[in-house]
Design a protein around this motif. Structure first.
Motif, PDB file in Angstrom:
ATOM      1  N   THR A 247       0.716  -1.035  -0.110  1.00  0.00           N
ATOM      2  CA  THR A 247       0.043   0.045  -0.096  1.00  0.00           C
ATOM      3  C   THR A 247       1.089   1.228   0.020  1.00  0.00           C
ATOM      4  O   THR A 247       0.201   2.226   0.087  1.00  0.00           O
ATOM      5  CB  THR A 247      -0.987   0.102   1.303  1.00  0.00           C
ATOM      6  N   ARG A 248       2.277   1.045   0.058  1.00  0.00           N
ATOM      7  CA  ARG A 248       3.038   2.210   0.030  1.00  0.00           C
ATOM      8  C   ARG A 248       3.724   2.605  -1.142  1.00  0.00           C
ATOM      9  O   ARG A 248       4.555   3.325  -1.387  1.00  0.00           O
ATOM     10  CB  ARG A 248       4.292   2.063   1.262  1.00  0.00           C
ATOM     11  N   VAL A 249       3.448   1.815  -2.320  1.00  0.00           N
ATOM     12  CA  VAL A 249       3.696   2.142  -3.636  1.00  0.00           C
ATOM     13  C   VAL A 249       2.932   2.256  -4.555  1.00  0.00           C
ATOM     14  O   VAL A 249       1.732   2.023  -4.255  1.00  0.00           O
ATOM     15  CB  VAL A 249       4.790   1.003  -4.092  1.00  0.00           C
ATOM     16  N   PRO A 250       2.687   3.023  -5.561  1.00  0.00           N
ATOM     17  CA  PRO A 250       1.792   3.449  -6.694  1.00  0.00           C
ATOM     18  C   PRO A 250       1.289   2.213  -7.175  1.00  0.00           C
ATOM     19  O   PRO A 250       2.094   1.036  -7.566  1.00  0.00           O
ATOM     20  CB  PRO A 250       2.540   4.077  -7.572  1.00  0.00           C
ATOM     21  N   LYS A 251       0.033   2.007  -7.326  1.00  0.00           N
ATOM     22  CA  LYS A 251      -0.563   0.729  -7.871  1.00  0.00           C
ATOM     23  C   LYS A 251      -0.457   0.569  -9.470  1.00  0.00           C
ATOM     24  O   LYS A 251      -0.679  -0.689  -9.709  1.00  0.00           O
ATOM     25  CB  LYS A 251      -2.242   0.995  -7.706  1.00  0.00           C
ATOM     26  N   ASP A 252       0.063   1.595 -10.193  1.00  0.00           N
ATOM     27  CA  ASP A 252       0.377   1.348 -11.538  1.00  0.00           C
ATOM     28  C   ASP A 252       2.202   1.125 -11.766  1.00  0.00           C
ATOM     29  O   ASP A 252       2.419   1.086 -12.707  1.00  0.00           O
ATOM     30  CB  ASP A 252       0.100   2.519 -12.334  1.00  0.00           C
ATOM     31  N   SER A 253       2.663   0.772 -10.677  1.00  0.00           N
ATOM     32  CA  SER A 253       4.207   0.597 -10.619  1.00  0.00           C
ATOM     33  C   SER A 253       4.434  -0.874 -10.894  1.00  0.00           C
ATOM     34  O   SER A 253       3.849  -1.755 -10.476  1.00  0.00           O
ATOM     35  CB  SER A 253       4.989   1.239  -9.364  1.00  0.00           C
ATOM     36  N   LEU A 254       5.709  -1.127 -11.335  1.00  0.00           N
ATOM     37  CA  LEU A 254       5.917  -2.469 -11.505  1.00  0.00           C
ATOM     38  C   LEU A 254       6.283  -2.990 -10.055  1.00  0.00           C
ATOM     39  O   LEU A 254       6.103  -4.179 -10.023  1.00  0.00           O
ATOM     40  CB  LEU A 254       7.185  -2.560 -12.325  1.00  0.00           C
ATOM     41  N   THR A 255       6.584  -2.306  -9.068  1.00  0.00           N
ATOM     42  CA  THR A 255       7.080  -2.830  -7.902  1.00  0.00           C
ATOM     43  C   THR A 255       5.704  -3.389  -7.326  1.00  0.00           C
ATOM     44  O   THR A 255       5.400  -4.323  -6.611  1.00  0.00           O
ATOM     45  CB  THR A 255       7.398  -1.829  -7.009  1.00  0.00           C
ATOM     46  N   TYR A 256       4.614  -2.485  -7.508  1.00  0.00           N
ATOM     47  CA  TYR A 256       3.258  -3.147  -6.856  1.00  0.00           C
ATOM     48  C   TYR A 256       2.690  -4.300  -7.637  1.00  0.00           C
ATOM     49  O   TYR A 256       2.369  -5.203  -6.923  1.00  0.00           O
ATOM     50  CB  TYR A 256       2.418  -1.968  -7.146  1.00  0.00           C
ATOM     51  N   LYS A 257       2.692  -4.264  -8.888  1.00  0.00           N
ATOM     52  CA  LYS A 257       2.605  -5.368  -9.648  1.00  0.00           C
ATOM     53  C   LYS A 257       3.315  -6.603  -9.227  1.00  0.00           C
ATOM     54  O   LYS A 257       2.879  -7.851  -8.957  1.00  0.00           O
ATOM     55  CB  LYS A 257       2.719  -5.117 -11.032  1.00  0.00           C
ATOM     56  N   ALA A 258       4.769  -6.625  -8.802  1.00  0.00           N
ATOM     57  CA  ALA A 258       5.465  -7.773  -8.618  1.00  0.00           C
ATOM     58  C   ALA A 258       4.904  -7.966  -6.983  1.00  0.00           C
ATOM     59  O   ALA A 258       4.927  -9.180  -7.051  1.00  0.00           O
ATOM     60  CB  ALA A 258       6.867  -7.217  -8.417  1.00  0.00           C
ATOM     61  N   MET A 259       4.632  -7.151  -6.381  1.00  0.00           N
ATOM     62  CA  MET A 259       4.295  -7.455  -4.782  1.00  0.00           C
ATOM     63  C   MET A 259       2.849  -8.315  -5.091  1.00  0.00           C
ATOM     64  O   MET A 259       2.604  -9.237  -4.217  1.00  0.00           O
ATOM     65  CB  MET A 259       3.864  -6.299  -4.048  1.00  0.00           C
ATOM     66  N   GLN A 260       1.879  -7.792  -5.814  1.00  0.00           N
ATOM     67  CA  GLN A 260       0.693  -8.319  -5.963  1.00  0.00           C
ATOM     68  C   GLN A 260       0.557  -9.765  -6.771  1.00  0.00           C
ATOM     69  O   GLN A 260      -0.026 -10.655  -5.996  1.00  0.00           O
ATOM     70  CB  GLN A 260      -0.260  -7.438  -6.688  1.00  0.00           C
ATOM     71  N   TYR A 261       1.590  -9.931  -7.553  1.00  0.00           N
ATOM     72  CA  TYR A 261       1.720 -11.321  -8.169  1.00  0.00           C
ATOM     73  C   TYR A 261       2.123 -12.288  -7.205  1.00  0.00           C
ATOM     74  O   TYR A 261       1.664 -13.180  -7.038  1.00  0.00           O
ATOM     75  CB  TYR A 261       2.530 -11.060  -9.372  1.00  0.00           C
ATOM     76  N   THR A 262       3.090 -11.755  -6.289  1.00  0.00           N
ATOM     77  CA  THR A 262       3.535 -12.836  -5.447  1.00  0.00           C
ATOM     78  C   THR A 262       2.717 -13.179  -4.228  1.00  0.00           C
ATOM     79  O   THR A 262       2.544 -14.202  -3.903  1.00  0.00           O
ATOM     80  CB  THR A 262       4.946 -12.098  -4.531  1.00  0.00           C
ATOM     81  N   LEU A 263       1.878 -12.339  -3.754  1.00  0.00           N
ATOM     82  CA  LEU A 263       0.862 -12.479  -2.712  1.00  0.00           C
ATOM     83  C   LEU A 263      -0.317 -13.326  -3.395  1.00  0.00           C
ATOM     84  O   LEU A 263      -0.809 -14.190  -2.835  1.00  0.00           O
ATOM     85  CB  LEU A 263       0.402 -11.241  -2.182  1.00  0.00           C
ATOM     86  N   ASN A 264      -0.774 -12.961  -4.669  1.00  0.00           N
ATOM     87  CA  ASN A 264      -1.642 -13.650  -5.179  1.00  0.00           C
ATOM     88  C   ASN A 264      -1.232 -15.218  -5.635  1.00  0.00           C
ATOM     89  O   ASN A 264      -2.087 -16.189  -5.520  1.00  0.00           O
ATOM     90  CB  ASN A 264      -2.079 -13.119  -6.695  1.00  0.00           C
ATOM     91  N   GLN A 265       0.062 -15.382  -5.724  1.00  0.00           N
ATOM     92  CA  GLN A 265       0.643 -17.045  -5.868  1.00  0.00           C
ATOM     93  C   GLN A 265       1.224 -17.520  -4.764  1.00  0.00           C
ATOM     94  O   GLN A 265       1.967 -18.538  -4.820  1.00  0.00           O
ATOM     95  CB  GLN A 265       1.820 -16.803  -7.181  1.00  0.00           C
ATOM     96  N   TRP A 266       0.764 -16.836  -3.785  1.00  0.00           N
ATOM     97  CA  TRP A 266       1.689 -17.310  -2.403  1.00  0.00           C
ATOM     98  C   TRP A 266       1.651 -18.844  -2.091  1.00  0.00           C
ATOM     99  O   TRP A 266       2.294 -19.431  -1.743  1.00  0.00           O
ATOM    100  CB  TRP A 266       1.198 -16.400  -1.239  1.00  0.00           C
ATOM    101  N   GLU A 267       0.224 -19.398  -1.994  1.00  0.00           N
ATOM    102  CA  GLU A 267      -0.138 -20.780  -1.756  1.00  0.00           C
ATOM    103  C   GLU A 267       0.761 -21.629  -2.719  1.00  0.00           C
ATOM    104  O   GLU A 267       1.487 -22.630  -2.325  1.00  0.00           O
ATOM    105  CB  GLU A 267      -1.507 -20.991  -1.769  1.00  0.00           C
TER     106      GLU A 267
END
Length: 222
Positions: A105-125
């Motif tokens: 939540t501390r990085v812009p939602k359109d940034s590559l860093t946010y997308k990398a974070m979201q991908y990793t959390l979505n794929q966590w299991e």
């Protein structure tokens, strides 16, 4: 047909159906997750001396610890590797997940860093699936390395004239890469197959020509 086991892939959703319909266990690949953070780090402006480390670089550093553990335990038998992962890698993963949840939540939602974070959390299991079995790997790099010659070479044969031709090509490429994976020299193996397939009249005789049923000594005798 008949395969039962674990399929390790990137995050492409199409594999969900493959696993569901074939009763397969699916796990993720940390190479793909890490690559997204590397791309975010490389896309960031050049760092000036004294500036804070980027969140993408922090994530890379945490993921690097997982690979260091794998290198440390790579020679262990599967059962011990499973135990070591639970003891050593699980705390690193817990720390990484907590950090991702706190910082996305501390990085812009359109940034590559946010997308990398979201991908990793979505794929966590899926990404943590390798912990359950010491025979599994942290990434599918072995498979990617096996298909790389084909992936690079396909630029030279970009189009197949017909669907049948494409299927035939895929069959041959798969056979060659499987031969290499079984320690066979591709030209010698194909030569062996062409010498003997004409006389193969039963399923057993044809299966005897598959790469895992052919030895180098047989090739040398052929």
């Amino acid at each position: 047909d008949g395969f039962r086991g674990t399929l390790q892939t990137d995050g492409y959703a199409g594999y969900n159906r493959v696993c569901r319909e074939n009763g397969l266990t699916r796990i993720g690949c940390w190479d793909h997750a890490r690559r997204k953070f590397v791309e975010a780090s490389q896309a960031a402006p050049a760092k000036k001396k004294g500036t804070k480390v980027s969140k993408a670089d922090v994530a890379i550093g945490k993921i690097r610890k997982l690979y260091a553990i794998e290198k440390r335990i790579e020679a262990l038998p599967p059962e011990e590797k499973t135990r070591q992962r639970q003891q050593l890698a699980q705390p690193v993963l817990n720390d990484l997940k907590a950090w991702l949840e706190k910082n996305r939540t501390r990085v812009p939602k359109d940034s590559l860093t946010y997308k990398a974070m979201q991908y990793t959390l979505n794929q966590w299991e899926l990404l943590t699936g390798y912990l359950a079995d010491g025979r599994l790997h942290i990434s599918n790099a072995l498979a990617e390395n096996a298909i790389r010659p084909f992936a690079v070479g396909r630029r030279n044969w970009l189009f197949a004239d017909t669907p049948r031709g494409a299927k035939a090509s895929a069959t041959v490429y798969s056979l060659i890469e499987t031969a290499k994976a079984n320690g066979l020299e591709p030209f010698a193996y194909i030569h062996h197959v062409l010498q003997h397939i004409g006389g193969a009249s039963t399923v057993e005789e044809i299966e005897a020509l598959l790469p895992w049923n052919v030895t180098l000594s047989k090739l040398q005798e052929g």
